[in-house]
Scaffold this active site. Structure first.
Site, PDB file in Angstrom:
ATOM      1  N   CYS A 267      -9.825  -1.773   4.295  1.00 14.53           N
ATOM      2  CA  CYS A 267      -9.122  -1.521   3.016  1.00 14.53           C
ATOM      3  C   CYS A 267      -9.704  -2.507   2.005  1.00 14.53           C
ATOM      4  CB  CYS A 267      -7.632  -1.767   3.158  1.00 14.53           C
ATOM      5  SG  CYS A 267      -6.835  -0.808   4.440  1.00 14.53           S
ATOM      6  N   ALA A 268     -10.877  -2.236   1.503  1.00 17.03           N
ATOM      7  CA  ALA A 268     -11.666  -3.303   0.869  1.00 17.03           C
ATOM      8  C   ALA A 268     -11.400  -3.517  -0.623  1.00 17.03           C
ATOM      9  CB  ALA A 268     -13.149  -3.047   1.098  1.00 17.03           C
ATOM     10  N   GLY A 269     -10.955  -2.468  -1.339  1.00 13.50           N
ATOM     11  CA  GLY A 269     -10.878  -2.598  -2.798  1.00 13.50           C
ATOM     12  C   GLY A 269      -9.794  -3.562  -3.254  1.00 13.50           C
ATOM     13  N   PRO A 270     -10.056  -4.348  -4.276  1.00 13.92           N
ATOM     14  CA  PRO A 270     -11.249  -4.400  -5.133  1.00 13.92           C
ATOM     15  C   PRO A 270     -12.384  -5.274  -4.591  1.00 13.92           C
ATOM     16  CG  PRO A 270      -9.562  -5.849  -6.015  1.00 13.92           C
ATOM     17  CD  PRO A 270      -8.955  -5.173  -4.806  1.00 13.92           C
ATOM     18  N   GLY A 271     -12.222  -5.885  -3.427  1.00 13.58           N
ATOM     19  CA  GLY A 271     -13.401  -6.504  -2.811  1.00 13.58           C
ATOM     20  C   GLY A 271     -13.381  -8.008  -2.657  1.00 13.58           C
ATOM     21  N   LYS A 273     -11.792 -10.079  -0.506  1.00 16.42           N
ATOM     22  CA  LYS A 273     -12.005 -10.558   0.870  1.00 16.42           C
ATOM     23  C   LYS A 273     -13.339 -10.067   1.409  1.00 16.42           C
ATOM     24  CE  LYS A 273      -7.082 -10.881   1.741  1.00 16.42           C
ATOM     25  NZ  LYS A 273      -6.695 -10.091   0.529  1.00 16.42           N
ATOM     26  N   GLU A 292     -13.127   1.929   1.506  1.00 20.21           N
ATOM     27  CA  GLU A 292     -12.088   1.984   0.473  1.00 20.21           C
ATOM     28  C   GLU A 292     -11.869   3.448   0.115  1.00 20.21           C
ATOM     29  OE1 GLU A 292      -9.806   0.073  -1.282  1.00 20.21           O
ATOM     30  OE2 GLU A 292      -9.393   1.993  -2.272  1.00 20.21           O
ATOM     31  N   ASP A 333      -6.537  -5.232   5.489  1.00 23.71           N
ATOM     32  CA  ASP A 333      -5.767  -5.839   4.390  1.00 23.71           C
ATOM     33  C   ASP A 333      -4.996  -4.680   3.754  1.00 23.71           C
ATOM     34  OD1 ASP A 333      -4.849  -7.641   2.533  1.00 23.71           O
ATOM     35  OD2 ASP A 333      -6.699  -7.656   1.355  1.00 23.71           O
ATOM     36  N   CYS A 386       0.145  -8.664   1.628  1.00 23.91           N
ATOM     37  CA  CYS A 386       0.631  -9.614   0.631  1.00 23.91           C
ATOM     38  C   CYS A 386       2.122  -9.364   0.434  1.00 23.91           C
ATOM     39  CB  CYS A 386      -0.134  -9.437  -0.662  1.00 23.91           C
ATOM     40  SG  CYS A 386       0.344 -10.690  -1.819  1.00 23.91           S
TER      41      CYS A 386
HETATM   42  C1  LIG Z   1      -4.236  -4.787  -0.502  1.00 20.77           C
HETATM   43  S1  LIG Z   1      -5.514  -3.857  -1.143  1.00 20.77           S
HETATM   44  C2  LIG Z   1      -6.923  -4.636  -0.438  1.00 20.77           C
HETATM   45  C3  LIG Z   1      -7.369  -5.866  -1.175  1.00 20.77           C
HETATM   46  C4  LIG Z   1      -8.782  -6.286  -0.803  1.00 20.77           C
HETATM   47  N1  LIG Z   1      -8.943  -6.452   0.619  1.00 20.77           N
HETATM   48  C5  LIG Z   1      -9.217  -7.550  -1.509  1.00 20.77           C
HETATM   49  O1  LIG Z   1      -9.129  -8.631  -0.921  1.00 20.77           O
HETATM   50  O2  LIG Z   1      -9.674  -7.447  -2.660  1.00 20.77           O
HETATM   51  C6  LIG Z   1      -5.429  -2.374  -0.248  1.00 20.77           C
HETATM   52  C7  LIG Z   1      -6.527  -1.357  -0.591  1.00 20.77           C
HETATM   53  O3  LIG Z   1      -6.445  -0.291   0.350  1.00 20.77           O
HETATM   54  C8  LIG Z   1      -6.785   0.912  -0.312  1.00 20.77           C
HETATM   55  N2  LIG Z   1      -6.266   2.029   0.507  1.00 20.77           N
HETATM   56  C9  LIG Z   1      -5.065   2.649   0.432  1.00 20.77           C
HETATM   57  N3  LIG Z   1      -4.970   3.593   1.395  1.00 20.77           N
HETATM   58  C10 LIG Z   1      -6.119   3.540   2.096  1.00 20.77           C
HETATM   59  C11 LIG Z   1      -6.613   4.259   3.205  1.00 20.77           C
HETATM   60  N4  LIG Z   1      -5.889   5.213   3.792  1.00 20.77           N
HETATM   61  N5  LIG Z   1      -7.848   3.961   3.663  1.00 20.77           N
HETATM   62  C12 LIG Z   1      -8.596   2.997   3.080  1.00 20.77           C
HETATM   63  N6  LIG Z   1      -8.179   2.287   2.006  1.00 20.77           N
HETATM   64  C13 LIG Z   1      -6.955   2.557   1.536  1.00 20.77           C
HETATM   65  C14 LIG Z   1      -6.152   0.760  -1.672  1.00 20.77           C
HETATM   66  O4  LIG Z   1      -6.784   1.643  -2.591  1.00 20.77           O
HETATM   67  C15 LIG Z   1      -6.400  -0.720  -1.958  1.00 20.77           C
HETATM   68  O5  LIG Z   1      -7.611  -0.867  -2.650  1.00 20.77           O
END
Ligand SMILES: C[S@@+](CC[C@H](N)C(=O)[O-])C[C@H]1O[C@@H](n2cnc3c(N)ncnc32)[C@H](O)[C@@H]1O
Length: 448
Positions: A267-271, A273, A292, A333, A386
């Protein structure tokens, strides 16, 4: 009289109410567009974020001073009442100035009739200070301690209740947690490993080396837009809460036998970590796959990790098509309520609803289960949210560990610098104890 700061604050509060906008995106843009700088910009920021954070408390006071229920008050007048009440209760602006400046704005925008109503309400609000209003309106601390603290520190009751359950306390620890959650947080930077040390970064930006993360730097509160700092523009550093840094590092610190060069961020966005993990795996010649689901957020990951050994995949983390056991370490994440980072998003606490929790925990369980399938036997998965809400934290982890047979590691040993980590095996960070967002981290190993 021209009052650009209060007008910007009022218009931002209106955008938040009318179109679910984020105050911390709308206001900076408005200040730039209108060339509002210096003291006016500082005042607009304080009034906007302060009013948005304290909304529940302000509304209770406004209702007590109004001859009609809030549901019958014109929305724009309510924005102005919140702005005026915030100035009266939580700033040193003299009462007559707080009332007159708010009434002037309302008269110019909405006419004399509504201005008269706003004037009457604010004059009543001004009759006593915040402590006296809290005494009068808050639930009784003896029979309803959580309700009392929630009211006093301007949090919705269900969120205070979730904090109380995670802390195992309805007393002093809850009070400290809510107090810290109500304060404006410092901005934290992360130095990119292999490019610049935390000491060097602190010297360049004039900040302090962070107490726990070896890559962290704290900036002074209100130190301006961190995106303008040269090391951030040059990609030598990113903005990242120290708690997030520690959770990403925990994944890298778990012991591993055998291969260790293919890491996955599910779950990388916005990136944030992903950038830290990729820099670390890159130092050892490995690579990171960053998944993502949302295309625009995947684009942010690409930008933030450019120059690092990262492949970004835009797909659902539950259906990636990767073969089972393809990775040595996996970060989940997961999307969450964000109750651990409320201090960074002024209006968020009033927007989130208890019903959000159930939907999210289903997704969280599915993502963690898939992560444990994608990691190789003996490999490790870090589950991070979080939020301190027990359903999103220990609830998800216990359920998935039971169903998959994964072993929960003592995650506290992966945060060796950090005090006050409780009974484990997971780690729950807190603003009042650690100065970080309330991040949760549990590291699990797939059985061999
Ligand atoms: C908590 S954020 C991650 C923050 C990120 N790891 C960082 O440190 O910048 C969760 C992310 O998961 C994405 N997301 C939601 N559902 C998802 C899925 N089924 N598969 C992959 N990513 C998903 C969201 O769009 C969001 O960008």
């Amino acid at each position: 009289m021209e009052d650009p700061a209060r007008l910007a604050a009022l218009e931002t509060l209106r955008a938040v109410r009318q179109r679910d906008a984020y105050a911390n995106l709308v206001l900076p843009q408005m200040l730039r567009d209108r060339r509002i700088t210096g003291r006016d910009a500082a005042l607009a920021t304080k009034l906007t974020y302060g009013s948005a954070r304290a909304q529940g408390l302000l509304d209770a006071v406004i209702e007590a001073c109004s001859d009609r229920p809030l549901s019958e008050v014109d929305g724009s007048a309510l924005d102005a009442l919140r702005l005026g009440t915030y100035q009266l209760l939580r700033t040193r602006i003299p009462s007559h100035a707080a009332v007159a400046s708010t009434v002037d704005l309302v008269r110019a925008e909405l006419g004399s009739g509504i201005a008269g109503f706003v004037n009457a309400v604010l004059r009543r609000v001004a009759e006593q200070d915040e402590a006296a209003w809290v005494d009068e309106l808050a639930p009784d601390p003896d029979t309803d301690p959580v309700g009392n603290l929630a009211f006093t520190h301007a949090h919705p009751r269900w969120i205070a209740q979730a904090f109380a359950e995670a802390l195992g306390s309805r007393g002093e620890p809850l009070k400290l947690a809510l107090e810290a959650d109500d304060a404006r947080p410092a901005v934290h930077l992360v130095a990119r490993p292999g490019e610049v040390s935390a000491d060097e970064l602190a010297a360049i930006v004039g900040g302090d080396v962070a107490p726990y993360s070896p890559y962290g730097v704290h900036l002074e509160t209100g130190a301006g837009d961190p995106g303008d700092l040269e090391p951030v523009r040059e990609r030598l550093a990113n903005v990242q809460d120290e708690g997030s840094q520690l959770c990403a590092l925990a994944l890298t610190r778990a012991s591993l036998e055998g291969t260790d060069d293919r890491w996955l961020d599910l779950c990388a966005g916005p990136g944030g970590k992903a950038a830290l993990l990729a820099a670390l795996v890159g130092l050892e010649g490995g690579e990171l796959i960053a998944v993502e689901k949302a295309p625009h957020r995947a684009e942010l990951v690409r930008k933030l990790t450019s120059g690092l050994p990262v492949t970004v995949e835009v797909t659902d983390g539950r259906e990636t098509g990767f073969v089972e056991g393809a990775f040595d370490r996996v970060l989940v994440d997961a999307p969450c309520t964000g109750l651990g980072a409320l201090r960074r998003r002024p209006e968020a606490r009033w927007r989130r609803q208890p019903a959000d929790v159930g939907q999210l925990t289903t997704l969280q369980r599915e993502l963690l289960t898939e992560a444990l399938r994608l990691v190789r036997p003996g490999g490790v998965v870090a589950y991070v949210v979080c939020s301190p809400h027990l359903s999103e934290t220990v609830g998800v982890v216990a359920d998935v560990a039971r169903r998959t047979g994964a072993e929960q590691l003592d995650t506290r040993t992966l945060f060796p610098e950090v005090p006050d980590l409780g009974d484990g095996p997971h780690v729950q960070l807190w603003p009042h104890l650690h100065g970080t967002d309330a991040m949760f981290c549990a590291v699990l190993r797939r059985p061999v």
